[in-house]
Design a protein around this motif. Structure first.
Motif, PDB file in Angstrom:
ATOM      1  N   UNK A 182       0.791  -1.223   0.000  1.00 12.29           N
ATOM      2  CA  UNK A 182       0.000   0.000   0.000  1.00 12.29           C
ATOM      3  C   UNK A 182       0.824   1.273   0.000  1.00 12.29           C
ATOM      4  N   UNK A 183       2.152   1.113  -0.139  1.00 10.76           N
ATOM      5  CA  UNK A 183       3.057   2.271  -0.111  1.00 10.76           C
ATOM      6  C   UNK A 183       3.116   2.922  -1.497  1.00 10.76           C
ATOM      7  N   UNK A 184       3.230   4.263  -1.531  1.00  7.71           N
ATOM      8  CA  UNK A 184       3.394   4.989  -2.772  1.00  7.71           C
ATOM      9  C   UNK A 184       4.882   5.268  -3.002  1.00  7.71           C
ATOM     10  N   UNK A 185       5.369   4.931  -4.200  1.00  8.95           N
ATOM     11  CA  UNK A 185       6.774   5.181  -4.504  1.00  8.95           C
ATOM     12  C   UNK A 185       7.045   6.688  -4.573  1.00  8.95           C
ATOM     13  N   UNK A 186       6.085   7.431  -5.163  1.00 11.85           N
ATOM     14  CA  UNK A 186       6.240   8.876  -5.291  1.00 11.85           C
ATOM     15  C   UNK A 186       5.153   9.590  -4.488  1.00 11.85           C
ATOM     16  N   UNK A 187       5.504  10.734  -3.916  1.00 11.79           N
ATOM     17  CA  UNK A 187       4.547  11.537  -3.177  1.00 11.79           C
ATOM     18  C   UNK A 187       3.368  11.950  -4.070  1.00 11.79           C
ATOM     19  N   UNK A 188       2.221  12.109  -3.445  1.00  9.29           N
ATOM     20  CA  UNK A 188       1.044  12.520  -4.207  1.00  9.29           C
ATOM     21  C   UNK A 188       0.147  11.357  -4.595  1.00  9.29           C
TER      22      UNK A 188
END
Length: 312
Positions: free
Chosen positions: A301-307
């Protein structure tokens, strides 16, 4: 005289203790020849992959006449991998450079793991046990009449000899085995192979020298399918290889990007990216299940890039 309806034997030929076998499968192995011939007596020597098509062989066996007579009168021909094998006496009376099959040192070991079923001992456990003696280049596992077996390729015969001398007759450490397995003895001999032909990485075959070899995702994902627990709920099979799907890809995600993200939790051994069902997926291999589990828990559930971009 031999008629056209009797292609298998030359009855008028002088008997010899060396047999000439034709119409074998391509690159028939020494182990397959031994399996075919051993019911008829002690095998002194073999010579595989003879002829332009590498589908012939010579076998020095102390009961050659018995084997030829048996198949001459049998309604069922000799067979290897489902192919009918034609057996006749050879013009030669010995095979040059005599050696006992399985006893001449080589860089590839044939390991029979007794007391287990295929799947009880993973290829990663086999790699762990044998890499203690040197760099393991390749592993191929398979099932034969003798049981669950593996071919393990080392750099040289000296390394293979060290592994064989230390492990032959021993058992894989208990803590590396599933609870349902009691003891599993290793029976080790030398293979006639010198370089295994591994076409893709899977749970049955590995080439540790070629990071660009295609991954058989079907084979690996088959191991990772959820199992059903006692409570009826699905539980995930733990593995040292993670399958990551990348959603909402607004920015490019490369192997280097994934390596940076996943190596925060331990050494990443291999990464393979591919497209499936219109989306981007990747297989990330760690040295062990524990490291993979930590990375999975942290990055699910982690996003590699912010936003909110490039969701794992």
């Amino acid at each position: 005289m031999l008629t056209s309806g009797q292609p298998q034997f030359r009855y008028t030929q002088t008997p010899s203790k060396v047999l000439h076998l034709r119409n074998l499968p391509w690159e028939c192995t020494e182990e397959e020849l031994i399996e075919l011939c051993k019911p008829f007596g002690r095998i002194v020597n073999t010579k595989c992959n003879v002829g332009a098509n590498r589908n012939q062989a010579f076998v020095d066996i102390n009961q050659a006449i018995q084997m030829v007579s048996y198949y001459a009168s049998s309604s069922e021909p000799a067979q290897v991998r489902g192919k009918s094998v034609y057996t006749q006496y050879s013009n030669r009376h010995e095979i040059v450079n005599n050696r006992s099959p399985g006893d001449t040192p080589g860089n590839v070991l044939l390991v029979t793991i007794e007391g287990v079923e295929a799947g009880d001992v993973s290829i990663d456990v086999i790699h762990l046990v044998f890499s203690a003696f040197g760099f393991v280049h390749k592993i191929a596992t398979f099932e034969k009449a003798a049981g669950f077996q593996a071919l393990i390729q080392f750099t040289d015969a000296e390394t293979a000899m060290s592994a064989r001398n230390a492990l032959d007759g021993r058992s894989i450490p208990r803590y590396l085995l599933p609870e349902n397995v009691g003891s599993c003895n290793l029976r080790i001999s030398y293979s006639a192979h010198t370089d295994l032909n591994i076409k893709f990485q899977s749970h049955r075959s590995r080439d540790y020298t070629n990071p660009y070899l295609p991954v058989n995702t079907t084979a690996i994902e088959g191991l990772m399918q959820p199992a059903v627990g006692p409570d009826g709920k699905k539980k995930e099979f733990e593995s040292n290889v993670l399958l990551a799907s990348i959603e909402n890809m607004q920015y490019a995600v490369t192997v280097d990007v994934l390596h940076t993200v996943f190596s925060s939790f331990g050494t990443v051994q291999k990464i393979a990216m591919f497209e499936k069902n219109g989306g981007t997926q990747a297989l990330i291999q760690y040295p062990d299940i524990t490291t993979a589990a930590v990375a999975k828990d942290a990055l699910e559930g982690h996003y590699i890039y912010d936003g909110g971009y490039c969701l794992l």
